[in-house]
Write a protein that holds these residues in place. Structure first.
Motif, PDB file in Angstrom:
ATOM      1  N   TYR A  21       0.824  -1.212   0.000  1.00  0.00           N
ATOM      2  CA  TYR A  21       0.000   0.000   0.000  1.00  0.00           C
ATOM      3  C   TYR A  21       0.860   1.265   0.000  1.00  0.00           C
ATOM      4  CZ  TYR A  21      -4.241  -2.727   1.110  1.00  0.00           C
ATOM      5  OH  TYR A  21      -5.298  -3.594   1.075  1.00  0.00           O
ATOM      6  N   PHE A  22       2.064   1.148   0.545  1.00  0.00           N
ATOM      7  CA  PHE A  22       2.924   2.337   0.650  1.00  0.00           C
ATOM      8  C   PHE A  22       3.720   2.594  -0.639  1.00  0.00           C
ATOM      9  CE2 PHE A  22       2.464   0.946   5.089  1.00  0.00           C
ATOM     10  CZ  PHE A  22       1.972   2.112   5.646  1.00  0.00           C
ATOM     11  N   LEU A  23       3.763   1.612  -1.527  1.00  0.00           N
ATOM     12  CA  LEU A  23       4.553   1.771  -2.754  1.00  0.00           C
ATOM     13  C   LEU A  23       4.000   2.909  -3.606  1.00  0.00           C
ATOM     14  CD1 LEU A  23       4.960  -1.994  -3.733  1.00  0.00           C
ATOM     15  CD2 LEU A  23       6.681  -0.526  -2.714  1.00  0.00           C
ATOM     16  N   GLY A  24       4.879   3.721  -4.095  1.00  0.00           N
ATOM     17  CA  GLY A  24       4.477   4.821  -4.984  1.00  0.00           C
ATOM     18  C   GLY A  24       3.732   5.942  -4.284  1.00  0.00           C
ATOM     19  N   THR A  25       3.806   5.952  -2.957  1.00  0.00           N
ATOM     20  CA  THR A  25       3.110   6.996  -2.199  1.00  0.00           C
ATOM     21  C   THR A  25       3.969   8.251  -2.091  1.00  0.00           C
ATOM     22  OG1 THR A  25       1.969   5.321  -0.921  1.00  0.00           O
ATOM     23  CG2 THR A  25       2.072   7.497   0.060  1.00  0.00           C
TER      24      THR A  25
END
Lengths: 292, 164
Positions: free
Chosen positions: B72-76
């Motif tokens: 979920y944190f990827l590319g945030t």
């Protein structure tokens, strides 16, 4: 010149001045002769050198053996002297271009694998079709479906044979879920939200089952299917209606790979910003030719 | 237009979805509906004449942040960590949670938000300030809408600055 000046006194009378000047030119001649005698060999060598320099052919004759020798020496010494530097440059270049290489390789690898699978499915399908042609099971199944649903048998057979139609296509940045391009039939569809939610579902599925390297490839509901094709930094989603055969599935994946290889490169997708140009191409390629 | 992914995270029941709904639709509901998985929505904001599209991920509450799926944190680009000023359990391990989030997003923006300030008074907040392990960045009320717009505009402004 200093000597010459000192020989003529300004206070001299005219005859004395003339005599002095005469003496001066004699001295200059003698000096010149002395220089010629002493520097003869050097001057000859210099003239020869100038001669060579001014004539390219002669210069080439003299220089070629030297240059060839240097070149031979360089060739021999190159692997030892420059290997380390070259290896460093190449490994740096490869490390810096890792993502670009992967981006280029992914669709090609995908195409090869899909082509092989598609061929195998074709063969399997042909065998299955021959077996099913007069299959009692299929006839019985169709009759039961017709009985319970109140639909004509012929309609069920027609539905089974109905063409698959591509409805919507999305290209989504893998990690962030940001939409890179979309081609849709339904104007009410919130493409950004679809992209975000698709990525969330995909992340959830891939995390929850913790299958190393495995990626979500299909989502099915009712007669709607979402086919996913994963690349290095982005993924494709093709939403379609109809019952899709394995062969059609392979064809659509091939279509995605072809599009990715032609129109999507790292530069275009790395920022994860929406591209109108790619969306237009998606529409031309998938939506305007929806039949599979 | 530039698009950025922003994550709303924190323990359950701290008002993440309420902040999300207040910011997106200017509405608040007293009903508590727990978020399952994640909800994604989008809002275009205008920061100093520049438009920015925020793709906001409202993630299901977790007592500890290391329970949130890493993907979920990827590319945030930014994380909004929300805690409830009235519930100690939602901020007593704030330092550990923030350390984890900064590890997940080393170069991104992390905002610590104390929500539900409509339920407490100024003296309570003064006392809380001395007890909380990590200072908050902003205090909000999803119910009254206090500082909600400011929170997202501030994040947007930092994101645009990062982009230039």
């Amino acid at each position: 010149m200093e000597i010459q000046k000192s020989n003529i006194d300004p206070g001299m009378d005219e005859p004395s001045k003339l005599a002095a000047q005469h003496q001066l030119s004699d001295d200059a001649l003698l000096f010149e002769e002395l220089k010629e005698t002493l520097l003869h060999e050097d001057r000859e060598a210099l003239r020869e050198l100038q001669n060579i320099l001014n004539q390219p052919e002669k210069l080439s004759q003299k220089m070629s053996p030297v240059l060839e020798k240097r070149l031979e020496d360089f060739k021999e010494a190159f692997p030892n002297d420059y290997r380390a530097i070259l290896e460093k440059i190449i490994s740096e270049k490869l490390a810096n271009s890792k993502e670009e290489l992967l981006e280029a390789i992914y669709p090609i690898m995908g195409k090869l694998i899909k082509k092989y699978i598609a061929l195998q499915f074709d063969l399997l399908r042909e065998r299955m079709a021959m077996r099913n042609q007069n299959s009692i099971w299929y006839k019985t199944k169709t009759r039961i479906r017709a009985f319970f649903t109140g639909t004509k048998e012929s309609d069920i057979i027609l539905t089974d044979l109905m063409d698959v139609e591509i409805k919507n296509v999305f290209v989504i940045q893998k990690n962030s879920g940001l939409l890179i391009a979309a081609a849709i039939n339904d104007a009410e569809l919130h493409t950004d939200l679809v992209a975000g939610m698709m990525t969330a579902i995909k992340s959830f599925a891939e995390d929850a089952f913790d299958r190393k390297g495995a990626e979500l490839e299909v989502i099915t509901y009712d007669n709607y299917q979402l086919l996913l094709e994963n690349y290095y930094s982005y993924y494709f989603v093709v939403a379609l209606t109809g019952t899709i055969s394995s062969h059609q599935d392979a064809l659509i994946h091939e279509k995605m790979n072809n599009f990715a290889a032609r129109h999507l490169n790292r530069k275009k997708v790395k920022d994860g910003q929406f591209s109108e140009a790619i969306s237009k191409k998606l529409k031309d390629y998938f939506i305007d030719n929806p039949k599979v | 237009m530039i698009s950025k992914k922003v994550i709303l995270t924190g323990s359950f029941g701290v008002g993440k979805t309420s902040l999300f709904e207040q910011f997106l639709y200017s509405k608040f509901s007293q009903k508590y509906l727990t978020t399952i998985g994640v909800k994604v929505d989008k809002k275009v904001i205008n920061v100093n004449g520049k438009e920015l599209s925020l793709i906001i991920w409202d993630i299901a509450g977790e007592v500890k942040q290391d329970k949130v799926p890493n993907s979920y944190f990827l590319g945030t680009s930014a994380i909004i960590y929300v805690f409830d000023v009235t519930r100690k359990s939602t901020y007593e391990e704030l330092d550990q949670d923030i350390t984890h989030l900064k590890k997940m997003l080393p170069n991104g923006i992390t905002a610590i938000v104390g929500n539900k300030i409509d339920l407490v008074d100024e003296s309570f907040l003064q006392e809380l300030k001395g007890n909380i392990p990590v200072p908050w960045d902003i205090l909000t009320s999803a119910k009254t809408g206090e500082n909600v717009e400011e929170l997202f505009l501030n994040i947007g402004s930092q994101l645009l600055n990062q982009n230039t």
